[in-house]
Design a protein around this motif. Sequence first.
Motif, PDB file in Angstrom:
ATOM      1  N   HIS A 192      55.391  19.978  56.964  1.00 39.93           N
ATOM      2  CA  HIS A 192      56.822  19.925  56.676  1.00 39.93           C
ATOM      3  C   HIS A 192      57.208  20.525  55.324  1.00 39.93           C
ATOM      4  N   ALA A 193      56.388  21.428  54.795  1.00 41.63           N
ATOM      5  CA  ALA A 193      56.742  22.139  53.563  1.00 41.63           C
ATOM      6  C   ALA A 193      57.338  23.491  53.967  1.00 41.63           C
ATOM      7  N   PRO A 194      58.470  23.860  53.406  1.00 42.45           N
ATOM      8  CA  PRO A 194      59.048  25.165  53.746  1.00 42.45           C
ATOM      9  C   PRO A 194      58.223  26.270  53.079  1.00 42.45           C
ATOM     10  N   VAL A 195      57.687  27.190  53.881  1.00 41.77           N
ATOM     11  CA  VAL A 195      56.869  28.278  53.363  1.00 41.77           C
ATOM     12  C   VAL A 195      57.526  29.600  53.738  1.00 41.77           C
ATOM     13  N   THR A 196      57.825  30.411  52.726  1.00 38.14           N
ATOM     14  CA  THR A 196      58.339  31.754  52.965  1.00 38.14           C
ATOM     15  C   THR A 196      57.392  32.752  52.308  1.00 38.14           C
ATOM     16  N   ASP A 197      57.511  34.020  52.641  1.00 38.69           N
ATOM     17  CA  ASP A 197      56.609  35.039  52.110  1.00 38.69           C
ATOM     18  C   ASP A 197      56.558  35.017  50.589  1.00 38.69           C
ATOM     19  N   CYS A 198      55.361  35.050  50.064  1.00 40.71           N
ATOM     20  CA  CYS A 198      55.068  35.088  48.620  1.00 40.71           C
ATOM     21  C   CYS A 198      55.690  33.933  47.835  1.00 40.71           C
ATOM     22  N   MET A 199      55.855  32.778  48.495  1.00 41.98           N
ATOM     23  CA  MET A 199      56.358  31.582  47.846  1.00 41.98           C
ATOM     24  C   MET A 199      55.182  30.735  47.388  1.00 41.98           C
ATOM     25  N   GLY A 200      55.237  30.217  46.171  1.00 43.86           N
ATOM     26  CA  GLY A 200      54.139  29.399  45.678  1.00 43.86           C
ATOM     27  C   GLY A 200      54.622  28.148  44.981  1.00 43.86           C
ATOM     28  N   LEU A 201      53.662  27.308  44.643  1.00 42.88           N
ATOM     29  CA  LEU A 201      53.919  26.058  43.932  1.00 42.88           C
ATOM     30  C   LEU A 201      53.136  26.054  42.629  1.00 42.88           C
ATOM     31  N   ALA A 202      53.509  25.208  41.717  1.00 43.69           N
ATOM     32  CA  ALA A 202      52.770  25.081  40.467  1.00 43.69           C
ATOM     33  C   ALA A 202      51.322  24.697  40.778  1.00 43.69           C
ATOM     34  N   PRO A 203      50.343  25.352  40.150  1.00 43.87           N
ATOM     35  CA  PRO A 203      48.937  25.082  40.446  1.00 43.87           C
ATOM     36  C   PRO A 203      48.445  23.786  39.789  1.00 43.87           C
ATOM     37  N   LEU A 204      48.689  22.649  40.436  1.00 47.23           N
ATOM     38  CA  LEU A 204      48.393  21.332  39.878  1.00 47.23           C
ATOM     39  C   LEU A 204      46.947  20.879  40.047  1.00 47.23           C
ATOM     40  N   PHE A 205      46.248  21.399  41.043  1.00 51.14           N
ATOM     41  CA  PHE A 205      44.913  20.927  41.402  1.00 51.14           C
ATOM     42  C   PHE A 205      43.840  21.753  40.704  1.00 51.14           C
ATOM     43  N   GLN A 206      42.858  21.074  40.101  1.00 50.01           N
ATOM     44  CA  GLN A 206      41.751  21.779  39.467  1.00 50.01           C
ATOM     45  C   GLN A 206      40.481  21.535  40.286  1.00 50.01           C
ATOM     46  N   PRO A 207      40.004  22.567  41.010  1.00 54.80           N
ATOM     47  CA  PRO A 207      38.772  22.420  41.781  1.00 54.80           C
ATOM     48  C   PRO A 207      37.588  22.129  40.861  1.00 54.80           C
ATOM     49  N   SER A 208      36.567  21.497  41.407  1.00 58.59           N
ATOM     50  CA  SER A 208      35.404  21.154  40.602  1.00 58.59           C
ATOM     51  C   SER A 208      34.290  22.196  40.673  1.00 58.59           C
ATOM     52  N   HIS A 209      34.261  23.013  41.726  1.00 58.51           N
ATOM     53  CA  HIS A 209      33.217  24.013  41.889  1.00 58.51           C
ATOM     54  C   HIS A 209      33.818  25.345  42.348  1.00 58.51           C
ATOM     55  N   GLY A 210      33.138  26.430  41.984  1.00 56.78           N
ATOM     56  CA  GLY A 210      33.576  27.746  42.398  1.00 56.78           C
ATOM     57  C   GLY A 210      34.733  28.232  41.550  1.00 56.78           C
ATOM     58  N   GLY A 211      35.400  29.227  42.052  1.00 55.35           N
ATOM     59  CA  GLY A 211      36.539  29.759  41.320  1.00 55.35           C
ATOM     60  C   GLY A 211      37.098  30.993  41.986  1.00 55.35           C
ATOM     61  N   PHE A 212      38.180  31.475  41.448  1.00 58.30           N
ATOM     62  CA  PHE A 212      38.859  32.643  41.981  1.00 58.30           C
ATOM     63  C   PHE A 212      38.942  33.727  40.909  1.00 58.30           C
ATOM     64  N   ARG A 213      38.937  34.956  41.333  1.00 56.09           N
ATOM     65  CA  ARG A 213      39.137  36.078  40.460  1.00 56.09           C
ATOM     66  C   ARG A 213      40.476  36.721  40.818  1.00 56.09           C
ATOM     67  N   VAL A 214      41.415  36.701  39.884  1.00 58.16           N
ATOM     68  CA  VAL A 214      42.712  37.329  40.095  1.00 58.16           C
ATOM     69  C   VAL A 214      42.724  38.602  39.271  1.00 58.16           C
ATOM     70  N   ARG A 215      43.048  39.719  39.896  1.00 57.53           N
ATOM     71  CA  ARG A 215      43.090  41.017  39.224  1.00 57.53           C
ATOM     72  C   ARG A 215      44.404  41.701  39.517  1.00 57.53           C
ATOM     73  N   THR A 216      44.931  42.406  38.520  1.00 52.94           N
ATOM     74  CA  THR A 216      46.156  43.193  38.683  1.00 52.94           C
ATOM     75  C   THR A 216      45.837  44.650  38.370  1.00 52.94           C
ATOM     76  N   GLN A 217      46.318  45.549  39.231  1.00 58.07           N
ATOM     77  CA  GLN A 217      46.181  46.990  38.993  1.00 58.07           C
ATOM     78  C   GLN A 217      47.587  47.589  38.982  1.00 58.07           C
ATOM     79  N   GLY A 218      47.892  48.339  37.971  1.00 59.64           N
ATOM     80  CA  GLY A 218      49.189  49.047  37.926  1.00 59.64           C
ATOM     81  C   GLY A 218      50.310  48.305  37.333  1.00 59.64           C
TER      82      GLY A 218
END
Length: 185
Positions: free
Chosen positions: A159-185
């Motif tokens: 029941h959360a409204p989701v539209t294209d490229c819509m996000g929420l504040a990143p409140l959760f901190q995972p304990s293992h692993g991780g993500f790599r965010v990269r920007t080009q241009g």
Amino acid sequence: MRATNRAWGRGLVALAVLVVTAVGTVATTQASAPKSSGIPTGSVVGTSTGTLPDWFPPAWAGDRVRFDLDAHGNPMRTTGSFRVFHGVGTTDQARAEFEGDITCLTVAGPVAIATGVIRHGYAHFPGMDNPDVTGKKVSFTVLDQGGHDRMYWAWEFAHAPVTDCMGLAPLFQPSHGGFRVRTQG
């Protein structure tokens, strides 16, 4: 407990509506911009796991979660996939498990917002009559902070409204692993 879960769900929906108003307006403006607008392309790739903290509803606090993301592009041209596992407590029993295609990606600095559509999967959450979540939209927000990444998510089937490229504040901190965010241009 059902009243608590419903109240929490309404609170999440209210938060999502507020974020959609703030972030969705920017994402919609970016998505409708012509290719020459200078919108950066980017990527978010990785796997994170963790345990849901106490501020989640009591029925889910302590549950294990795993997120796999592999997305590339910009709001106008995105490719990628996602996979999600939500286990019951520390058992191998799944409360939800689904995968799908990323349909929109916005990247700015260390932040990525990826939305997509579930291709196949199920979820067993209170108030859901049908566990099949195929075709439902999802949203992931990632803040890449090296070894201390943060993220959050929203599920249309919850029941959360989701539209294209819509996000929420990143409140959760995972304990293992991780993500790599990269920007080009």
